[in-house]
Enzyme design. Structure first.
Site, PDB file in Angstrom:
ATOM      1  N   CYS A 186      11.270  67.415  61.555  1.00  0.00           N
ATOM      2  CA  CYS A 186      12.040  66.733  60.511  1.00  0.00           C
ATOM      3  C   CYS A 186      13.073  67.720  59.980  1.00  0.00           C
ATOM      4  O   CYS A 186      12.717  68.663  59.265  1.00  0.00           O
ATOM      5  CB  CYS A 186      11.113  66.255  59.391  1.00  0.00           C
ATOM      6  SG  CYS A 186      12.000  65.454  58.038  1.00  0.00           S
ATOM      7  N   GLY A 187      14.320  67.542  60.363  1.00  0.00           N
ATOM      8  CA  GLY A 187      15.381  68.452  59.951  1.00  0.00           C
ATOM      9  C   GLY A 187      15.549  68.526  58.445  1.00  0.00           C
ATOM     10  O   GLY A 187      15.678  69.620  57.875  1.00  0.00           O
TER      11      GLY A 187
END
Length: 130
Positions: free
Chosen positions: A41-42
């Site tokens: 999850c950036g």
């Protein structure tokens, strides 16, 4: 349960810090959302670097610091620093992306054959020419 608590919406993401499994990593993270775990999850990486910096778990100064995060997708390398007003600036280099399969197809009822490619960039994605 945490992602469905009454004050949180169903689209909420969470991050659980845990023991390090990869040598050289500063910490390990498990990302989660209401549907279950996710490998990468950036936005979560950026938020995690900011929160750990603000909480003092990671010392950040004006000079950029490299932070290595062990995630299910692999080792993520973030860089963070504090500016003269004390704000944290962060960026990250994700795990290596790659093509997994090209020229795949699937029959979709009521639509016909759909062609797609599969790639990996922290998670697997199907690419379709819409």
């Amino acid at each position: 349960m945490l992602m469905h608590e009454p004050r949180i919406h169903a689209g909420m993401h969470g991050a659980l810090l845990t023991f390090v499994f990869t040598e050289g990593a500063d910490f390990k993270v498990l990302f989660m959302r209401s549907e279950g775990g996710v490998s990468m999850c950036g936005l979560g990486v950026l938020a995690l670097v900011k929160v750990t910096g603000e909480a003092g778990a990671i010392a950040l100064e004006a000079e950029p610091r490299v932070i290595r995060i062990d995630a299910p997708a692999g080792l993520i390398t973030a860089t963070a620093r504090r500016d003269s007003q004390g704000r944290i600036h962060a960026s990250f280099l994700n795990v290596a992306s790659r093509v997994d399969s090209l020229g795949c197809s699937v029959m979709v009822e009521g639509f016909g054959e759909v062609e797609y490619d599969i790639g990996f960039g922290g998670a697997y994605y199907a690419y379709v020419d819409a």
